[in-house]
Every structure is written in C-alpha cells, then in structure tokens.
Design an enzyme around this catalytic site. Sequence first.
Site, PDB file in Angstrom:
ATOM      1  N   THR A 118       0.857  -1.197   0.000  1.00 57.28           N
ATOM      2  CA  THR A 118       0.000   0.000   0.000  1.00 57.28           C
ATOM      3  C   THR A 118       0.887   1.239   0.000  1.00 57.28           C
ATOM      4  O   THR A 118       1.732   1.409   0.886  1.00 57.28           O
ATOM      5  CB  THR A 118      -0.902  -0.011   1.244  1.00 57.28           C
ATOM      6  N   GLU A 159      -6.142 -10.156   7.446  1.00 57.02           N
ATOM      7  CA  GLU A 159      -5.450 -11.180   8.226  1.00 57.02           C
ATOM      8  C   GLU A 159      -6.466 -12.186   8.760  1.00 57.02           C
ATOM      9  O   GLU A 159      -7.558 -11.826   9.168  1.00 57.02           O
ATOM     10  CB  GLU A 159      -4.674 -10.541   9.374  1.00 57.02           C
ATOM     11  N   ALA A 191     -19.812  -2.712  16.484  1.00 56.84           N
ATOM     12  CA  ALA A 191     -19.255  -1.762  17.455  1.00 56.84           C
ATOM     13  C   ALA A 191     -18.290  -2.500  18.374  1.00 56.84           C
ATOM     14  O   ALA A 191     -18.409  -3.696  18.603  1.00 56.84           O
ATOM     15  CB  ALA A 191     -20.391  -1.144  18.256  1.00 56.84           C
ATOM     16  N   CYS A 246      -3.018  -2.156   9.135  1.00 55.88           N
ATOM     17  CA  CYS A 246      -3.515  -1.491   7.924  1.00 55.88           C
ATOM     18  C   CYS A 246      -4.375  -0.265   8.186  1.00 55.88           C
ATOM     19  O   CYS A 246      -4.039   0.829   7.741  1.00 55.88           O
ATOM     20  CB  CYS A 246      -4.294  -2.495   7.087  1.00 55.88           C
ATOM     21  N   LYS A 285      -7.119  -8.611  16.345  1.00 51.56           N
ATOM     22  CA  LYS A 285      -8.357  -9.332  16.049  1.00 51.56           C
ATOM     23  C   LYS A 285      -8.051 -10.822  16.208  1.00 51.56           C
ATOM     24  O   LYS A 285      -6.877 -11.191  16.336  1.00 51.56           O
ATOM     25  CB  LYS A 285      -8.886  -8.995  14.655  1.00 51.56           C
TER      26      LYS A 285
HETATM   27  C1  UGA Z   1      -7.867  -4.731   6.462  1.00 51.38           C
HETATM   28  C2  UGA Z   1      -8.908  -4.801   5.339  1.00 51.38           C
HETATM   29  O1  UGA Z   1     -10.095  -5.450   5.818  1.00 51.38           O
HETATM   30  C3  UGA Z   1      -8.348  -5.565   4.145  1.00 51.38           C
HETATM   31  O2  UGA Z   1      -9.282  -5.528   3.069  1.00 51.38           O
HETATM   32  C4  UGA Z   1      -7.046  -4.899   3.690  1.00 51.38           C
HETATM   33  O3  UGA Z   1      -6.455  -5.562   2.602  1.00 51.38           O
HETATM   34  C5  UGA Z   1      -6.075  -4.910   4.852  1.00 51.38           C
HETATM   35  O4  UGA Z   1      -6.647  -4.172   5.952  1.00 51.38           O
HETATM   36  C6  UGA Z   1      -4.790  -4.272   4.370  1.00 51.38           C
HETATM   37  O5  UGA Z   1      -4.810  -3.088   4.030  1.00 51.38           O
HETATM   38  O6  UGA Z   1      -3.785  -4.976   4.217  1.00 51.38           O
HETATM   39  P1  UGA Z   1      -7.134  -6.341   8.475  1.00 51.38           P
HETATM   40  O7  UGA Z   1      -6.397  -5.150   9.016  1.00 51.38           O
HETATM   41  O8  UGA Z   1      -6.406  -7.641   8.392  1.00 51.38           O
HETATM   42  O9  UGA Z   1      -7.633  -6.031   6.970  1.00 51.38           O
HETATM   43  O10 UGA Z   1      -8.370  -6.615   9.396  1.00 51.38           O
HETATM   44  P2  UGA Z   1      -9.947  -6.341   9.433  1.00 51.38           P
HETATM   45  O11 UGA Z   1     -10.633  -7.638   9.535  1.00 51.38           O
HETATM   46  O12 UGA Z   1     -10.369  -5.441   8.362  1.00 51.38           O
HETATM   47  O13 UGA Z   1     -10.084  -5.617  10.865  1.00 51.38           O
HETATM   48  C7  UGA Z   1      -9.430  -4.401  11.160  1.00 51.38           C
HETATM   49  C8  UGA Z   1      -9.827  -3.910  12.529  1.00 51.38           C
HETATM   50  O14 UGA Z   1     -11.169  -3.429  12.510  1.00 51.38           O
HETATM   51  C9  UGA Z   1      -9.789  -4.966  13.639  1.00 51.38           C
HETATM   52  O15 UGA Z   1      -9.207  -4.390  14.783  1.00 51.38           O
HETATM   53  C10 UGA Z   1     -11.248  -5.301  13.886  1.00 51.38           C
HETATM   54  O16 UGA Z   1     -11.495  -5.719  15.202  1.00 51.38           O
HETATM   55  C11 UGA Z   1     -11.903  -3.966  13.602  1.00 51.38           C
HETATM   56  N1  UGA Z   1     -13.314  -4.065  13.200  1.00 51.38           N
HETATM   57  C12 UGA Z   1     -13.655  -4.648  12.022  1.00 51.38           C
HETATM   58  C13 UGA Z   1     -14.300  -3.531  14.021  1.00 51.38           C
HETATM   59  O17 UGA Z   1     -14.012  -2.981  15.110  1.00 51.38           O
HETATM   60  N2  UGA Z   1     -15.601  -3.588  13.616  1.00 51.38           N
HETATM   61  C14 UGA Z   1     -15.964  -4.164  12.439  1.00 51.38           C
HETATM   62  O18 UGA Z   1     -17.184  -4.168  12.135  1.00 51.38           O
HETATM   63  C15 UGA Z   1     -14.977  -4.710  11.631  1.00 51.38           C
END
Ligand code: UGA
Length: 446
Positions: free
Chosen positions: A122, A154, A251, A259, A319
């Site tokens: 990125t 991830e 939430a 990321c 997560k």
């Molecule tokens: C994120 C994006 O989802 C990917 O599409 C992207 O490719 C990646 O970043 C990147 O740029 O490499 P990631 O950071 O692995 O992926 O994890 P997510 O599952 O998106 O979660 C990110 C954070 O948001 C976590 O801390 C999770 O707990 C939080 N989250 C997610 C919430 O608090 N609420 C939600 O509804 C969803």
Amino acid sequence: MSGKETIGVFGAGWVGLVTAACFADLGFPVIVRDIVAERIAELERGEVPIYEPGLAELLERNRERMSFTVDVTDVANEADVLFVCVGTPPTYSGDADLSAVWAVIDELPPLKRRAILVMKSTVPVGTGEKVRSLLNARGLTQIGYVSNPEFLAEGTAIDDFVNPDRVVVGSFAKEDEERVCALYEQIDAPIVRLDVASAEMVKLASNAFLATRISFINEIANVCEVTGADVEQVAKGMGLDRRIGPHFLRAGIGFGGSCFPKDVSALKQLAGNSGYHFQLLSAVIDVNELQKRRVVGKLTKHLGSLAEKTIAILGLTFKPNTDDMREATSIVLGSRLLAEGANVQAWDPMAHRDSYLHGARFCDSVLEAVQGADAAVIVTEWEELRGLARDEVRKAMRNPLIVDGRNLLDREQVRAAGFVYECIGRPGEAISEPPEVENPDSEPAR
Ligand code: UGA
C-alpha cells in the site's frame, strides 16, 4: 516448465508469503526474495515465520514450485512479473515510509527481457509515477509498472486471495495490464482496469471508508449507551438497507492492525501534503483513540479507583485468528490500566509475549488470567472466550465483573450466570451488587 510466467516476490512478510503461496498454488513458479537471511533460511527449511490460517499447508503443498533467496539478481534473472510486497509502515509524520520500496527499485539490475514490476504494497497516490521516473532515469525502460493493491485481511487472507470481491489493476501500458490480468484468469472476480493513480487511491479509500464505518458505528454505540438504544439491533436494522449493507458495523473498542490505522493516517497526510484538509479522517482517528479508552470509564464506574485492582485482559491481538499485535487496542488499554495503578493479567492464545505491555503478567489460560481479578475485559473476540461466563470463572474472580469490548457474549446468559456485565453500545448496568445467580451450575462448562 509450466508455460506460465515466473513470479518474483520481494518481501517474505505476510502479504508476500500469502501472494507467493497463492500464485504457486495456481501453478506459477514463484521465487521469493527477502533481505533477512534468517527468514529465507527458515522458509527453505519449510518453516513458516508468520501465522496465517492455511498458509503453512499451502507452502508445503507447493514446495517444488517455490524457491527462496536473498539475492535480488536471482529474482531479476528468473522472474517475469515482480511483485513488490515490502512493508510501508507509518513514519512519525503519519506519511508512509517507502524506504523498502525504493531499496527494491535501487537494487534492480538491468533485465534482459521485458518484465513488470507490480506494486502490491500500500503506497501513497503518486508513487507509481515516481517509480516510473526512477526506472526511466536508471535506463530500466524495459521494466513495466502496474499497481495491483492487495485487499487481504489477516486471518482470511488465503480465501481473500482466491475469492476476492475484485482485482484492481492500474497500469501505464496496455500490454502490462493484459499480462497482469492474465495472472488472475483462474480467479472468478471482476477485474477493475484503471490508471495507476486511481488504483493506488482505490486501496487507500477502501481502507479509510471501512475505518470510517467502524468509527461511525462506535459513535452510534456511544450515543446508544446514553439514550437507551441497543447498537446491535440498530446495526442490524441499518445493515438490511442494501445501500448500507451489513459489513463493518460491529461496534467495539476500536480498530487496530497493521492497515487501518496506518492507511487512514497516510491518506489524511497525503491529502494534507497536497493542500487539502481531510477533516472526516481526523475525526475517524480521534474517535478510534477515545474508543480504546472508554473501557476505563466502565471499569471505574463499578470499581472506583483502579489502583491495586486486578484486571484480566482477555485477548491481546488486534483481532482473532492472528498473532499480530500491531496497533492492537490491548496495548493502549493495558498501558492505561497500568498507568492507573492496576495489576494487569493478560491472556491470549497466539500473541507473542515479549515487547508489549511491560508490567503485565502473562497467563497461560483464561482461568489463570481471571484468578483474583476485580474485572475481566474481553478485548479480542477469540472463540475460547464465548464460554467465559461460567461458574469456575465466577468463582475464580474476586469480583464477577465482565466488560465485553466486542459484544461477544449473550447479555442475559452472562447475567443469569451471576456476573455484572458491561458491553458496548447498550445501556450499562446500574452500580449494584452482582445479580442473583439463577442456576450457575446449568451453564455449559468449556
Ligand atoms: C484490512 C482490510 O479489511 C483488508 O481488506 C485490507 O487488505 C487490509 O486491511 C490491508 O490493508 O492490508 P485487516 O487489518 O487484516 O484487513 O483486518 P480487518 O478484519 O479489516 O479488521 C481491522 C480492525 O477493525 C480490527 O481491529 C477489527 O477488530 C476492527 N473491526 C472490524 C471492528 O471494530 N468492527 C468491524 O465491524 C470490523
């Protein structure tokens, strides 16, 4: 020979290894290069230096198609398409640190045939233009350039690679675009073909938008707490509107990871550097920082001063299903609790214990972490924690207070099991004695 293009991958980190293993599984010969000799040696021995579900199996299955090296000329000599998968961490200013990207460009030797450099990392919008100029200045005009950002999350990265919502391919030259698109022909997903700058922006804007949704629902949750609404029901009601959709409306106590925090800040900075003040993203970041700390208020509401209180932090990684601690909420929350004078007992099934939360006591089991605790805080929604509200946990705690930072548990069940329960986005409990235990022995033991 497979007749397929040989893929080179710069960077044997999480993105690089997932990309390499998935392309190998599609039948491409893959050569992976990293500057850390120890990492390459591990990979050659068949060891996997990072945790991602399914990755070890994929690497093992495709061993004969994959090779690993520290030597950039190996990749330059063998590969036709060179994926850049190096880290672009934030600098102190919030900009992306592109030094690892520039190092790859600087080291590239002249190639004997037309090859394509493909940016998976990125990067700020405008990076492709700069790389193109650098390559031209070095006389490497035979190397094409394509932006092909990764959208892997991830924990689900392999499935995200195999079943993506879309593949984004930004190019300067049609012939390079065609070659990169052809790499994905076995993948059933729409390919978005665009210019390089727009491809770079799709990645940053997607992450920033998802982060905005999370901060938005977290603010709705905070308002729900003071107005008597229930954010879980609100999110469900909102998400059924097709224009809104159900995703990323959970939430909690804030987003973390390698990321979202980095990319939101990088986009805000990129806009600022270009003369535009991206106000919305400033708020997204602020809300997230405050959200990580709100648990402290929920604890003091029931416990008063936290000095000398024992708090169990359950889940440390940003997560579940990852060992990644980068920008994890637990670090900020744990540090705040320690600063308040609390004793922190932490548990996580995957996180490495070193270098985080100095002063916390790391425990091998949930039961050990809650021993003598005045409160247990769920920070990461690990499956193991679904059965937290059970008799042996209640008996082990000094005070049966659960603060559920991820709304993982069923409120009625937890209360029926004799706990005081606080969660996110629903009116909290009055400060009172623990509820009557209806029949704790009937709770399933896990
Ligand atoms: C994120 C994006 O989802 C990917 O599409 C992207 O490719 C990646 O970043 C990147 O740029 O490499 P990631 O950071 O692995 O992926 O994890 P997510 O599952 O998106 O979660 C990110 C954070 O948001 C976590 O801390 C999770 O707990 C939080 N989250 C997610 C919430 O608090 N609420 C939600 O509804 C969803």
